[in-house]
Structures are given as structure tokens and as C-alpha cells.
Design an enzyme around this catalytic site. Structure first.
Site: not given
Length: 313
Positions: A106, A144, A206, A230
Site C-alpha cells: 500500500c 502482496k 498492475g 481498479r
């Protein structure tokens, strides 16, 4: 790309196209929807290990899983204290979960400045200790992470090996550095370096917004699978496109998301959340700006559903 099962410890996914943990978005109805659309594995929003240990009700709310969810139950946690991380894994709140993912990627300043998330890329020994302690809980554990903090500290391959040596059963590698946040090109070569460094499954993450993106990421990294972040917020049916599911009733699926969100979280939350989500889904649609303006004036879920019924995704 080649669709295949992924073996994570003793767990086996239905395919290798995963939904990323997305803070503020991957609640239970959204995960259910993506799983039905073809996602092989979905994760909760990231939750605070300390919040779980201190019995935070807000934190526990993020862990809701519907009874009819058919996939592996996976939760992502974050923190920088190995003892709290282990206690969280052993907590009653995480007992329903088969897989615990540790967030070490993050980039958000609040998380980073607290020494959590991507900050752990700058502290290999602490990162290893966290993984080791989480593994002592008996849970299947994945990690991650990003490929480094910036261009001068690229460490995808080294960090991947660290994760495997500490006991991780799978890793997901976001092919950007922390300073890039979510912008810029994905570094395929460094994700590939992480894949070569380990023998556990490697998932590439990504820049996946369509089937072509997924195929490129998969082929150029040699990863075992890809994770959509996203791209799923704007187009949850991306999973159907990648996995070859045809004739998707997009409007019906979103209506189901609205109804489940209202049932689980209540009218007020469902109205605000689904206005936001449908606004995302409208990207590229005719008259999107006008429809968004109407959406954000909606006062009830019935108003939202009336607008939804008029749409064509």
C-alpha cells in the site's frame, strides 16, 4: 492467456484471474459479483491487524462474507508488529478465512508513514518476521508487495525470495514502485524477476483494464496469473471477458449488487455506495456525465434502481 487453477498451500482456486483487495470497494456484494463473473479468487478490503486484536467493530464489518459465496475466503491484513499480525491471524474474526494476505504494498501516505504497507519494502528483516509469525497461526499465507519504493531501490526478485523463505504460500507483485502510486508503466521485467526467484505461485498486478492488458501482463512476466484492481471498479465484467463467459446480464448483475448491498449494509450506505459504483460503471457510456449528475441527486436506493433500469452498459 492460459486459464488454470492455482494451488496455494492446500487451497486450489477455480482459475488464475483474481480480484485485488480495494479499500472502500471490495465489500461482500462486490466480491460476490466478481466471483460470479469469473474471478478465481477475491479478497476483502485490507483490515488492520491491531483493529482486529482490539475488537474494533468497524474493522470486523469489513470481514462480512455472504453465506452463498462459493470461493476461497481470503482476507488481507496490514500492520507492522509481528505479534499483532499473528494474533490477528489466530483471532476468532479471521477463523472463517482460508487464506490471509499480508499487505506490503500500500502506497498511501497514512499507511506508509506508519511503517506499514509498502514501508516494509525498506525493512526486510521485519517483513520476514511478520510472515513467519503469520505462518505460525497455521493459516495459508500470501503476500502482496510492490517492486520497490522508487527507481533507486528496485527489489522485486529479492523481496520475492524473502517472502518464500519466510513461508509465504503465494505472492502478488504490483509492477510499480511506491512513489508511482497507481500511475506510470508497469515494470514487466521486475515482475518476471520475482517469478524466476521463487517456486511458489506468483500473481502479476498492475494496469489491467481489459482482456488485452491481462494477456500482456501474463505473457511478459511469465506469472502464474493476474490480479485486477481498479479495472474491476470500472468494469466488473472484465472477469467474464478474460475468462470467456458470454451473454452477461450486466444490468441484472448490478441490480443484484444493489439489492445485496442494501440487505447487508442498510439503505443509507447502499444508496451512497451504489451511486458511486454505477458512476464508475458508466465510464465510456453515452450521456455518462448527465446520468452521473442524476445519480448523485438520488436520495434512495429506489431512485438509484430507477436510473439503473434506464441504462445500457
Amino acid at each position: 492467456m492460459q486459464l488454470k487453477e492455482i494451488k496455494i498451500g492446500k487451497l486450489i482456486t477455480k482459475n488464475n484471474i483474481f480480484l485485488a483487495p480495494l479499500a472502500g470497494y471490495t465489500n461482500s456484494p462486490f466480491r460476490d459479483m466478481c466471483y460470479l463473473l469469473g474471478a478465481g479468487l477475491t479478497f476483502t478490503e485490507m483490515v488492520s491487524a491491531k483493529g482486529l486484536c482490539y475488537g474494533s467493530e468497524k474493522t470486523k464489518e469489513l470481514l462480512y462474507v455472504s453465506e452463498d459465496y462459493g470461493g476461497i475466503r481470503a482476507c488481507q491484513i496490514f500492520g507492522n508488529d509481528p505479534n499483532f499480525m499473528r494474533k490477528a491471524c489466530e483471532s476468532e474474526a479471521l477463523s472463517p478465512f482460508d487464506l490471509i494476505d499480508i499487505n506490503m504494498g500500500c502506497p498511501v501516505p497514512k499507511i506508509y508513514k506508519n511503517g506499514e504497507g509498502s514501508a516494509l519494502l525498506d525493512n526486510f528483516s521485519l517483513a520476514a518476521k511478520i510472515i513467519e509469525e503469520c505462518k505460525k497461526s497455521g493459516k495459508t499465507v500470501s503476500v502482496k508487495f510492490r517492486i520497490g519504493l522508487d527507481s533507486s531501490s528496485i527489489c522485486g526478485g529479492q523481496f520475492a525470495k524473502l517472502c518464500e523463505d519466510a513461508g509465504a504460500d503465494m505472492i502478488t507483485v504490483h509492477g510499480r514502485t511506491r512513489d508511482k502510486i497507481y500511475a506510470g508503466e508497469v515494470n514487466f521485467a521486475e515482475v518476471a524477476a520475482a517469478k524466476r526467484a521463487v517456486n511458489i505461485p506468483v500473481i502479476a498486478n498492475g494496469g489491467v483494464f481489459c482482456k488485452k492488458d491481462a494477456e500482456e501482463l501474463y505473457e511478459k512476466t511469465g506469472a502464474d496469473g493476474v490480479m485486477v484492481a481498479r479495472g474491476a471498479m470500472y468494469k466488473p465484467w472484465i472477469f467474464a471477458e478474460i475468462t470467456g463467459i458470454e451473454k452477461v446480464d450486466k444490468k441484472g448483475i448490478v441490480r443484484g449488487q444493489l439489492q445485496k448491498t442494501r440487505q447487508i449494509y442498510g439503505e443509507k450506505f447502499a444508496c451512497v455506495f451504489m451511486r458511486k459504483m454505477i458512476a464508475f460503471y458508466l465510464k465510456g457510456a453515452p450521456n455518462a456525465a448527465e446520468t452521473r449528475a442524476r445519480l448523485f441527486k438520488a436520495q434512495t436506493t429506489e431512485d438509484v434502481e430507477d436510473i439503473l433500469n434506464e441504462l445500457s452498459f
